[in-house]
Design a protein around this motif. Structure first.
Motif, PDB file in Angstrom:
ATOM      1  N   ASP A 113       0.766  -1.236   0.000  1.00 56.73           N
ATOM      2  CA  ASP A 113       0.000   0.000   0.000  1.00 56.73           C
ATOM      3  C   ASP A 113       0.800   1.290   0.000  1.00 56.73           C
ATOM      4  N   TYR A 114       1.958   1.322   0.728  1.00 61.12           N
ATOM      5  CA  TYR A 114       2.545   2.611   1.025  1.00 61.12           C
ATOM      6  C   TYR A 114       3.933   2.855   0.449  1.00 61.12           C
ATOM      7  N   SER A 168       4.028   4.918  -2.568  1.00 62.53           N
ATOM      8  CA  SER A 168       3.134   6.073  -2.609  1.00 62.53           C
ATOM      9  C   SER A 168       3.853   7.357  -2.976  1.00 62.53           C
ATOM     10  N   LEU A 212       2.869   9.056  -6.445  1.00 64.05           N
ATOM     11  CA  LEU A 212       1.906  10.136  -6.321  1.00 64.05           C
ATOM     12  C   LEU A 212       2.509  11.500  -6.572  1.00 64.05           C
ATOM     13  N   GLU A 256      -1.076   8.051   3.302  1.00 58.43           N
ATOM     14  CA  GLU A 256      -2.524   7.919   3.161  1.00 58.43           C
ATOM     15  C   GLU A 256      -3.158   9.254   2.778  1.00 58.43           C
ATOM     16  N   TYR A 296      -2.579   9.938  -0.855  1.00 59.23           N
ATOM     17  CA  TYR A 296      -3.384   9.121  -1.758  1.00 59.23           C
ATOM     18  C   TYR A 296      -4.867   9.460  -1.671  1.00 59.23           C
ATOM     19  N   PHE A 333      -4.415  12.694  -4.067  1.00 65.01           N
ATOM     20  CA  PHE A 333      -4.568  12.049  -5.366  1.00 65.01           C
ATOM     21  C   PHE A 333      -6.022  11.738  -5.696  1.00 65.01           C
ATOM     22  N   SER A 349     -14.057   9.375  -1.664  1.00 61.81           N
ATOM     23  CA  SER A 349     -12.722   9.036  -1.148  1.00 61.81           C
ATOM     24  C   SER A 349     -12.798   8.637   0.323  1.00 61.81           C
TER      25      SER A 349
END
Length: 242
Positions: free
Chosen positions: A52-53, A56, A60, A150, A153, A157, A180
């Motif tokens: 997940d991270y 990022s 991003l 987080e 994102y 984003f 979101s």
């Protein structure tokens, strides 16, 4: 994105990861799937960093060749901007805590069973932090990466892409924040249950509104998110609640 896919390095992205980021991705992806003998392995597995991270920031900040300001990483050039930053951060932190408290109290007042405090899942996930200084410090290092990621994102984003798709009207902005926030809340159901969906989703709505009001300046939200997570882990570490 699975660990196998990440490890195969076969996923096509709009940009090429730098060597340090590819190294980090490879290290996290190669962690033994069931090796819980080491606290570091266990913590990394639980956070899902590889999935997940870890990617990022490079993805991003440069996706589609956009400027970083597009996802909220605006340059603070004026003295006024630097003076306002701590106040904006404190406002965001207060908003996080107030939203969580208000939703919890509202759930109890309405007699909603799923809103009753249940720390069993969180205890299984983070309970070993209690009294463990090394693991506590390690988790703090993680949350000061994961929290800002987080925000980049889900606020920077995702709201940006949704507003592009829906338009820049007031209703489009509101819908972008809500969508979101729903996705953000769903990402916490697996260990916080339905109560986690409502609470984290509500917090995400609050942060999304602040993001729009701050003219898409994401710095206060990133700092406040990490600070809120730090408070949570400090409470667990000091065993201030059952």
């Amino acid at each position: 994105m699975s660990l196998t896919q990440l490890n195969d390095c076969s996923i096509q992205h709009p940009i090429t990861l730098s060597a340090p980021h590819r190294f980090l991705c490879d290290c996290f992806a190669r962690l033994p799937a069931e090796d819980c003998s080491r606290p570091v392995h266990l913590a990394l597995q639980r956070t899902g960093l590889a999935r997940d991270y870890v990617v990022s920031y490079p993805l991003l900040s440069e996706i589609d060749g956009r400027k970083r300001a597009w996802i909220g990483l605006v340059k603070i050039k004026s003295r006024r901007g630097f003076v306002l930053l701590p106040f904006q951060t404190l406002l965001a932190l207060f908003a996080i805590l107030a939203t969580a408290s208000a939703l919890s109290l509202a759930g109890e007042a309405l007699g909603l069973d799923f809103m009753k405090p249940d720390n069993s899942r969180a205890q299984d996930r983070f309970g070993d932090v209690a009294g463990n200084t090394r693991l506590y410090i390690f988790w703090l290092a993680i949350v000061w990466f994961a929290g800002p990621a987080e925000e980049l994102y889900f606020r920077g984003f995702m709201i940006g892409k949704l507003r592009e798709a829906l338009g820049n009207s007031t209703w489009a902005s509101a819908l972008s924040v809500l969508i979101s926030a729903l996705i953000f809340g769903l990402g916490h159901v697996y260990y916080l249950g339905l109560r986690g969906l409502v609470t984290t989703g509500g917090i995400a709505v609050t942060l999304g509104v602040l993001y729009i009001l701050h003219m898409r300046n994401i710095w206060p939200l990133m700092i406040a998110h990490a600070a809120a997570n730090t408070l949570t882990f400090t409470v667990v570490y000091l065993q201030l609640q059952a």
